[in-house]
Design a protein around this motif. Structure first.
Motif, PDB file in Angstrom:
ATOM      1  N   SER A   1      -7.997 -20.545 -10.389  1.00 30.00           N
ATOM      2  CA  SER A   1      -6.878 -19.705 -11.031  1.00 30.00           C
ATOM      3  C   SER A   1      -7.040 -18.376 -11.193  1.00 30.00           C
ATOM      4  CB  SER A   1      -6.877 -20.421 -12.339  1.00 30.00           C
ATOM      5  OG  SER A   1      -7.853 -20.387 -13.180  1.00 30.00           O
ATOM      6  N   ALA A   2      -5.997 -17.440 -11.619  1.00 20.64           N
ATOM      7  CA  ALA A   2      -6.219 -16.150 -11.751  1.00 20.64           C
ATOM      8  C   ALA A   2      -4.816 -15.698 -12.208  1.00 20.64           C
ATOM      9  CB  ALA A   2      -6.196 -15.383 -10.732  1.00 20.64           C
ATOM     10  N   ASP A   3      -4.659 -14.562 -12.823  1.00 14.92           N
ATOM     11  CA  ASP A   3      -3.634 -13.887 -13.212  1.00 14.92           C
ATOM     12  C   ASP A   3      -3.350 -12.808 -12.222  1.00 14.92           C
ATOM     13  OD1 ASP A   3      -3.279 -15.261 -15.614  1.00 14.92           O
ATOM     14  OD2 ASP A   3      -4.394 -14.092 -16.740  1.00 14.92           O
ATOM     15  N   ALA A   4      -1.968 -12.785 -11.527  1.00 11.40           N
ATOM     16  CA  ALA A   4      -1.936 -11.853 -10.525  1.00 11.40           C
ATOM     17  C   ALA A   4      -0.651 -10.991 -10.709  1.00 11.40           C
ATOM     18  CB  ALA A   4      -1.749 -12.647  -9.430  1.00 11.40           C
ATOM     19  N   THR A   5      -0.729  -9.721 -10.252  1.00 14.23           N
ATOM     20  CA  THR A   5       0.489  -8.990 -10.241  1.00 14.23           C
ATOM     21  C   THR A   5       0.649  -8.588  -8.867  1.00 14.23           C
ATOM     22  OG1 THR A   5      -0.134  -8.266 -12.521  1.00 14.23           O
ATOM     23  CG2 THR A   5       1.457  -6.959 -11.272  1.00 14.23           C
ATOM     24  N   ALA A   6       1.963  -8.540  -8.109  1.00 18.35           N
ATOM     25  CA  ALA A   6       2.249  -8.262  -6.839  1.00 18.35           C
ATOM     26  C   ALA A   6       3.458  -7.361  -6.904  1.00 18.35           C
ATOM     27  CB  ALA A   6       2.373  -9.481  -5.998  1.00 18.35           C
ATOM     28  N   THR A   7       3.372  -6.353  -5.806  1.00 15.17           N
ATOM     29  CA  THR A   7       4.666  -5.462  -5.601  1.00 15.17           C
ATOM     30  C   THR A   7       5.056  -5.953  -4.165  1.00 15.17           C
ATOM     31  OG1 THR A   7       3.771  -3.780  -7.141  1.00 15.17           O
ATOM     32  CG2 THR A   7       5.465  -3.086  -5.563  1.00 15.17           C
ATOM     33  N   TYR A   8       6.168  -6.056  -4.273  1.00 11.80           N
ATOM     34  CA  TYR A   8       6.964  -6.441  -2.837  1.00 11.80           C
ATOM     35  C   TYR A   8       7.712  -5.383  -2.472  1.00 11.80           C
ATOM     36  CZ  TYR A   8       4.976 -11.160  -3.016  1.00 11.80           C
ATOM     37  OH  TYR A   8       4.131 -12.316  -3.208  1.00 11.80           O
ATOM     38  N   VAL A   9       8.083  -5.111  -1.344  1.00 13.11           N
ATOM     39  CA  VAL A   9       9.059  -4.152  -0.684  1.00 13.11           C
ATOM     40  C   VAL A   9       9.863  -4.484   0.365  1.00 13.11           C
ATOM     41  CG1 VAL A   9       7.880  -2.017  -1.489  1.00 13.11           C
ATOM     42  CG2 VAL A   9       7.344  -2.982   0.782  1.00 13.11           C
ATOM     43  N   CYS A  10      10.992  -4.238   0.377  1.00 12.10           N
ATOM     44  CA  CYS A  10      11.889  -4.410   1.708  1.00 12.10           C
ATOM     45  C   CYS A  10      11.710  -3.412   2.761  1.00 12.10           C
ATOM     46  CB  CYS A  10      13.370  -4.360   1.446  1.00 12.10           C
ATOM     47  SG  CYS A  10      13.838  -5.811   0.616  1.00 12.10           S
ATOM     48  N   VAL A  11      11.283  -3.595   3.897  1.00 13.62           N
ATOM     49  CA  VAL A  11      10.908  -2.811   4.808  1.00 13.62           C
ATOM     50  C   VAL A  11      11.949  -2.674   5.980  1.00 13.62           C
ATOM     51  CG1 VAL A  11       9.283  -1.980   6.705  1.00 13.62           C
ATOM     52  CG2 VAL A  11       8.525  -2.992   4.410  1.00 13.62           C
ATOM     53  N   ASN A  12      12.694  -1.516   6.411  1.00 12.45           N
ATOM     54  CA  ASN A  12      13.545  -1.518   7.344  1.00 12.45           C
ATOM     55  C   ASN A  12      12.788  -1.361   8.791  1.00 12.45           C
ATOM     56  OD1 ASN A  12      12.699   1.242   7.746  1.00 12.45           O
ATOM     57  ND2 ASN A  12      14.677   1.962   6.751  1.00 12.45           N
ATOM     58  N   LYS A  13      13.904  -1.488   9.973  1.00 11.23           N
ATOM     59  CA  LYS A  13      13.211  -1.252  11.101  1.00 11.23           C
ATOM     60  C   LYS A  13      12.447  -0.033  11.471  1.00 11.23           C
ATOM     61  CE  LYS A  13      16.270  -4.897  12.974  1.00 11.23           C
ATOM     62  NZ  LYS A  13      17.125  -5.296  13.630  1.00 11.23           N
ATOM     63  N   GLY A  14      12.803   1.079  10.633  1.00 11.91           N
ATOM     64  CA  GLY A  14      12.265   2.239  11.020  1.00 11.91           C
ATOM     65  C   GLY A  14      10.801   2.503  10.350  1.00 11.91           C
ATOM     66  N   GLY A  15      10.547   1.320   9.529  1.00 12.37           N
ATOM     67  CA  GLY A  15       9.166   1.655   8.971  1.00 12.37           C
ATOM     68  C   GLY A  15       9.215   2.079   7.722  1.00 12.37           C
ATOM     69  N   GLY A  16      10.220   2.318   7.071  1.00 11.29           N
ATOM     70  CA  GLY A  16      10.347   2.594   5.726  1.00 11.29           C
ATOM     71  C   GLY A  16      10.881   1.770   4.470  1.00 11.29           C
ATOM     72  N   ASN A  17      10.650   2.026   3.249  1.00 12.16           N
ATOM     73  CA  ASN A  17      11.136   1.225   2.116  1.00 12.16           C
ATOM     74  C   ASN A  17      12.511   1.998   1.718  1.00 12.16           C
ATOM     75  OD1 ASN A  17      10.653   1.174  -1.410  1.00 12.16           O
ATOM     76  ND2 ASN A  17      11.283  -0.789  -0.008  1.00 12.16           N
ATOM     77  N   PRO A  18      13.581   1.814   2.363  1.00 13.15           N
ATOM     78  CA  PRO A  18      14.790   2.775   1.900  1.00 13.15           C
ATOM     79  C   PRO A  18      15.330   2.833   0.703  1.00 13.15           C
ATOM     80  CG  PRO A  18      15.446   0.624   2.965  1.00 13.15           C
ATOM     81  CD  PRO A  18      13.886   0.559   2.794  1.00 13.15           C
ATOM     82  N   SER A  19      15.118   1.910  -0.478  1.00 15.70           N
ATOM     83  CA  SER A  19      15.694   2.022  -1.711  1.00 15.70           C
ATOM     84  C   SER A  19      14.888   1.744  -2.577  1.00 15.70           C
ATOM     85  CB  SER A  19      16.934   1.352  -1.792  1.00 15.70           C
ATOM     86  OG  SER A  19      17.394   1.014  -2.954  1.00 15.70           O
TER      87      SER A  19
END
Length: 172
Positions: A68-86
Motif C-alpha cells: 500500500s501507499a499514498d500516491a499523487t499522479a499528474t496526467y495530461v492529454c497529448v496531441n499528435k504533435g507531441g504537446g499538451n495543448p491546454s
C-alpha cells in the motif's frame, strides 16, 4: 485375548496423543512471522514494485499480503504533435493505492515475493485525437502488510518519478 486388545488400544491412543502434541508444539515453535527485508522500486512506467521477504510463517501456509501507499499522479492529454495543448487537459489526482496477493510459505516457512501498485486513475478524458498519459507520479507512506498474521513493515522514503514525458511540451 481381551486384555491384549485393550493394551493395544491404550498404546494406540497414547501414541496418537503424543503425535498430536508433537505436531502442535512444532507448529507453535515455528510460527513467529517477521519481515527480513522490504524495499520499493519506482518503475519507468510509473508503477511501484514492493519486494519483501518474510520468515517464521510455518510450513506450506497461504499468506496474503497487501502493498500500500499514498500516491499523487499528474496526467495530461497529448496531441499528435507531441504537446499538451491546454491547461484544462492536465490534472493531478491523489489517493491511497494498493495491490494484494497470496503466496505459499513453502517447506522453509518463508515468502520472498513482490507486488506492484499503480498510480491512482485519472479523472479526465481526452478529446478526440489526444491520448491520456501519465506525466508524473509520487508515492509516500509505502508499506507491506501480511494481512494473514497482522504484521506490517513500513518502507521509508518518497518515491518520485520526476517528469515521465520530457519530450512533451507543457506536460511537466
Amino acid at each position: 485375548m481381551g486384555e491384549v486388545q485393550q493394551m493395544k488400544r491404550r498404546i494406540a491412543v497414547v501414541a496418537l496423543v503424543f503425535v498430536a502434541f508433537a505436531l502442535i508444539a512444532q507448529q507453535a515453535l515455528a510460527v513467529s512471522p517477521h519481515f527480513i527485508s522490504a524495499s520499493a522500486t519506482l518503475n519507468a512506467n510509473g508503477t511501484l514494485t514492493v519486494s519483501f521477504k518474510e520468515a517464521g510463517l510455518g510450513t506450506n501456509q497461504l499468506i496474503t499480503y497487501t502493498a500500500s501507499a499514498d500516491a499523487t499522479a499528474t496526467y495530461v492529454c497529448v496531441n499528435k504533435g507531441g504537446g499538451n495543448p491546454s491547461a484544462s487537459n492536465k490534472t493531478t489526482v491523489a489517493g491511497p493505492v494498493s495491490q494484494t496477493g497470496t503466496f505459499n510459505s513453502g517447506k522453509n516457512g518463508n515468502v520472498t515475493a513482490s507486488l506492484t501498485v499503480s498510480p491512482p486513475p485519472s479523472d479526465i478524458s481526452c478529446p478526440p485525437g489526444q491520448s491520456l498519459q501519465l506525466a508524473q507520479v509520487s508515492y509516500t507512506n509505502v508499506a507491506i502488510t501480511d494481512t494473514t498474521n497482522g504484521v506490517t513493515e513500513p518502507i521509508p522514503g518518497t518515491f518520485s518519478s520526476g517528469c515521465l514525458l520530457p519530450n512533451v511540451r507543457g506536460a511537466c
